[in-house]
Design a protein around this motif. Structure first.
Motif, PDB file in Angstrom:
ATOM      1  N   ARG A  95       0.826  -1.205   0.000  1.00  9.91           N
ATOM      2  CA  ARG A  95       0.000   0.000   0.000  1.00  9.91           C
ATOM      3  C   ARG A  95       0.862   1.258   0.000  1.00  9.91           C
ATOM      4  O   ARG A  95       0.599   2.208  -0.749  1.00  9.91           O
ATOM      5  CB  ARG A  95      -0.923  -0.008   1.216  1.00  9.91           C
ATOM      6  CG  ARG A  95      -1.813   1.237   1.321  1.00  9.91           C
ATOM      7  CD  ARG A  95      -2.778   1.111   2.470  1.00  9.91           C
ATOM      8  NE  ARG A  95      -2.101   0.864   3.745  1.00  9.91           N
ATOM      9  CZ  ARG A  95      -2.744   0.640   4.877  1.00  9.91           C
ATOM     10  NH1 ARG A  95      -4.060   0.587   4.900  1.00  9.91           N
ATOM     11  NH2 ARG A  95      -2.071   0.439   5.990  1.00  9.91           N
ATOM     12  N   GLN A  96       1.895   1.282   0.828  1.00 11.64           N
ATOM     13  CA  GLN A  96       2.769   2.455   0.891  1.00 11.64           C
ATOM     14  C   GLN A  96       3.478   2.695  -0.440  1.00 11.64           C
ATOM     15  O   GLN A  96       3.647   3.842  -0.866  1.00 11.64           O
ATOM     16  CB  GLN A  96       3.797   2.281   2.009  1.00 11.64           C
ATOM     17  CG  GLN A  96       3.203   2.377   3.407  1.00 11.64           C
ATOM     18  CD  GLN A  96       4.201   2.007   4.492  1.00 11.64           C
ATOM     19  OE1 GLN A  96       5.403   1.909   4.230  1.00 11.64           O
ATOM     20  NE2 GLN A  96       3.711   1.781   5.705  1.00 11.64           N
TER      21      GLN A  96
ATOM     22  N   GLU B 108       0.792   4.261  -2.765  1.00 15.62           N
ATOM     23  CA  GLU B 108       0.419   5.617  -2.340  1.00 15.62           C
ATOM     24  C   GLU B 108       1.566   6.601  -2.548  1.00 15.62           C
ATOM     25  O   GLU B 108       1.343   7.753  -2.943  1.00 15.62           O
ATOM     26  CB  GLU B 108      -0.013   5.609  -0.869  1.00 15.62           C
ATOM     27  CG  GLU B 108      -1.345   4.922  -0.619  1.00 15.62           C
ATOM     28  CD  GLU B 108      -1.746   4.935   0.847  1.00 15.62           C
ATOM     29  OE1 GLU B 108      -2.935   4.710   1.135  1.00 15.62           O
ATOM     30  OE2 GLU B 108      -0.864   5.152   1.701  1.00 15.62           O
ATOM     31  N   THR B 109       2.788   6.161  -2.299  1.00 12.32           N
ATOM     32  CA  THR B 109       3.943   7.043  -2.472  1.00 12.32           C
ATOM     33  C   THR B 109       4.077   7.519  -3.912  1.00 12.32           C
ATOM     34  O   THR B 109       4.470   8.665  -4.174  1.00 12.32           O
ATOM     35  CB  THR B 109       5.235   6.325  -2.037  1.00 12.32           C
ATOM     36  OG1 THR B 109       5.123   5.948  -0.668  1.00 12.32           O
ATOM     37  CG2 THR B 109       6.448   7.216  -2.217  1.00 12.32           C
TER      38      THR B 109
ATOM     39  N   TYR C 215       1.860   8.384  -5.791  1.00 13.41           N
ATOM     40  CA  TYR C 215       0.866   9.430  -6.073  1.00 13.41           C
ATOM     41  C   TYR C 215       1.035  10.653  -5.168  1.00 13.41           C
ATOM     42  O   TYR C 215       0.162  11.524  -5.121  1.00 13.41           O
ATOM     43  CB  TYR C 215      -0.552   8.861  -5.947  1.00 13.41           C
ATOM     44  CG  TYR C 215      -0.927   7.998  -7.129  1.00 13.41           C
ATOM     45  CD1 TYR C 215      -1.661   8.508  -8.187  1.00 13.41           C
ATOM     46  CD2 TYR C 215      -0.515   6.669  -7.190  1.00 13.41           C
ATOM     47  CE1 TYR C 215      -1.975   7.723  -9.278  1.00 13.41           C
ATOM     48  CE2 TYR C 215      -0.826   5.874  -8.279  1.00 13.41           C
ATOM     49  CZ  TYR C 215      -1.554   6.412  -9.316  1.00 13.41           C
ATOM     50  OH  TYR C 215      -1.875   5.625 -10.407  1.00 13.41           O
TER      51      TYR C 215
ATOM     52  N   LEU D  33      -3.495   9.861  -3.177  1.00 11.63           N
ATOM     53  CA  LEU D  33      -4.254   8.611  -3.188  1.00 11.63           C
ATOM     54  C   LEU D  33      -4.236   8.014  -1.789  1.00 11.63           C
ATOM     55  O   LEU D  33      -3.201   7.979  -1.128  1.00 11.63           O
ATOM     56  CB  LEU D  33      -3.616   7.626  -4.177  1.00 11.63           C
ATOM     57  CG  LEU D  33      -4.190   6.206  -4.207  1.00 11.63           C
ATOM     58  CD1 LEU D  33      -5.579   6.215  -4.822  1.00 11.63           C
ATOM     59  CD2 LEU D  33      -3.260   5.269  -4.976  1.00 11.63           C
ATOM     60  N   LYS D  34      -5.399   7.524  -1.352  1.00  9.59           N
ATOM     61  CA  LYS D  34      -5.510   6.892  -0.041  1.00  9.59           C
ATOM     62  C   LYS D  34      -6.189   5.542  -0.191  1.00  9.59           C
ATOM     63  O   LYS D  34      -7.298   5.439  -0.722  1.00  9.59           O
ATOM     64  CB  LYS D  34      -6.305   7.776   0.922  1.00  9.59           C
ATOM     65  CG  LYS D  34      -6.493   7.179   2.308  1.00  9.59           C
ATOM     66  CD  LYS D  34      -5.161   6.973   3.028  1.00  9.59           C
ATOM     67  CE  LYS D  34      -5.374   6.413   4.443  1.00  9.59           C
ATOM     68  NZ  LYS D  34      -4.080   6.106   5.094  1.00  9.59           N
ATOM     69  N   ILE D  35      -5.495   4.502   0.272  1.00  7.45           N
ATOM     70  CA  ILE D  35      -6.054   3.151   0.280  1.00  7.45           C
ATOM     71  C   ILE D  35      -6.413   2.813   1.717  1.00  7.45           C
ATOM     72  O   ILE D  35      -5.538   2.794   2.592  1.00  7.45           O
ATOM     73  CB  ILE D  35      -5.044   2.137  -0.286  1.00  7.45           C
ATOM     74  CG1 ILE D  35      -4.685   2.488  -1.735  1.00  7.45           C
ATOM     75  CG2 ILE D  35      -5.602   0.717  -0.195  1.00  7.45           C
ATOM     76  CD1 ILE D  35      -3.549   1.661  -2.303  1.00  7.45           C
TER      77      ILE D  35
END
Length: 355
Positions: free
Chosen positions: A206-207, A210-211, A213, A217-219
């Motif tokens: 996930r990190q 997200e990184t 973006y 962006l949030k998951i």
């Protein structure tokens, strides 16, 4: 420099059937191999509708010929030319990177006997073990030569003509990448499984997404903190999670309010059959990657894990095939389904418990 072949000569000299079609699906240009394959001269072919000349039995390929957004590759498919059966071919259709109005149709006729492949049992039957390795060895060297020739041609061409050599280089890199991924599908090495905290792997995947973006962006997640450790190959599992999360990001790209979730849970009733026997194996740990994107069309749902099937206009259709292979290698399973009211879609990973 004057001794170098022109872009026109390179196009004419390529060994596969090549047809360039316009936004109305009419043939605008062909190479000599295409003239021979169809049995008509370029003068008669140019201006005709592509579907008048080439026909497929598979409806997905039929639609791809008249879909301006279709980028699709298919292997060992039957083709007809003006209603006459022409055997099995490898088929590829994609947009010209520098001008999306034009598309290139590539057809490679196959020998009647077909390639030598090693058959596997169960779900792995569709993966050729030897063919990707042979392709990788025999094709990458000439690809490098083609790319090098295109780079040399760049020096003697004007800006308008250089777009053709750029197209050649882009397509060479795309084919090389495709071969690499096909070879990944054919790998027979057993997974190096070990006991792992699955939440730590999810957090890393996930990190990483997200990184990329920069915080836009949030998951979200809903974890079961009581989950036991699972028995997986950490590197393979990271690739599975990254592929699924990347797909979810792509699927929600045009959503006003994108919702991507990773859910973990323990399911006491999850059991699956072992290929070739009546034995059942329990896979109680589930990881769900869920998004509110449009999902997969009904026509593709049954084929979503097959090689060369993609819902993306620029996709190669190998990501989910690789996900399934990696999960099978780790004695796990993956399933696609609509969630709840069918507005959301989700991929469920079923994993064995360690110990």
């Amino acid at each position: 420099m004057n001794d170098l072949p022109s872009a026109e000569q390179i196009f004419a000299g390529l060994p596969d059937v090549l047809l360039i079609i316009d936004e109305h699906h009419k043939i605008a240009k062909v190479n000599p191999v295409a003239e021979s394959f169809v049995g008509q001269s370029a003068r008669h072919l140019i201006g005709t509708h592509i579907a008048e000349q080439i026909q497929f039995q598979d409806n997905r390929l039929v639609k791809a010929l008249v879909d301006r957004d279709a980028n699709l590759a298919a292997r060992r498919v039957p083709v007809s030319v003006k209603g006459r059966e022409a055997g099995l071919v490898n088929f590829d259709i994609h947009a010209v990177p520098t001008d999306q109005r034009w598309r290139i149709v590539s057809i490679a006729p196959l020998p009647a006997g077909g390639p030598v492949v090693e058959k596997l049992s169960g779900e792995q039957d569709q993966f050729s073990v030897r063919a990707p390795d042979i392709l990788g060895h025999e094709i990458k060297n000439p690809l490098a030569a083609i790319k090098g020739a295109a780079q040399l041609l760049d020096r003697s061409l004007d800006e308008e003509q250089r777009s053709l050599t750029n197209m050649i280089k882009v397509e060479v890199e795309r084919i090389a990448s495709l071969l690499d991924r096909m070879q990944s599908l054919s790998t027979k090495q057993p997974a190096k499984v070990q006991a792992v905290n699955v939440h730590s792997l999810i957090d890393r995947a996930r990190q990483a997404i997200e990184t990329a973006y920069n915080g836009d962006l949030k998951i979200s997640d809903r974890f079961d903190p009581s989950l036991p450790e699972v028995l997986v190959d950490p590197d393979a599992m990271m690739q599975v999670l990254t592929n699924l999360l990347s797909n979810a990001v792509d699927a929600t790209r045009n959503m006003d309010c994108r919702d991507i979730q990773v859910i973990t849970r323990y399911s006491f009733g999850a059991a699956f059959s072992v290929h070739g026997s009546d034995q059942m194996v329990r896979l109680p740990v589930e990881i769900i990657v869920k998004d509110n994107g449009p999902g997969v069309s009904k026509e593709l749902e049954q084929e979503i894990f097959s090689p060369f099937v993609s819902t993306k206009t620029d996709g190669q259709g190998l990501g989910l095939a690789l996900v399934r292979k990696l999960m099978n290698d780790m004695n796990g399973r993956v399933r696609y389904e609509r969630a709840g009211d069918a507005k959301d879609t989700q991929f469920i990973l079923f994993l064995p418990v360690a110990g």
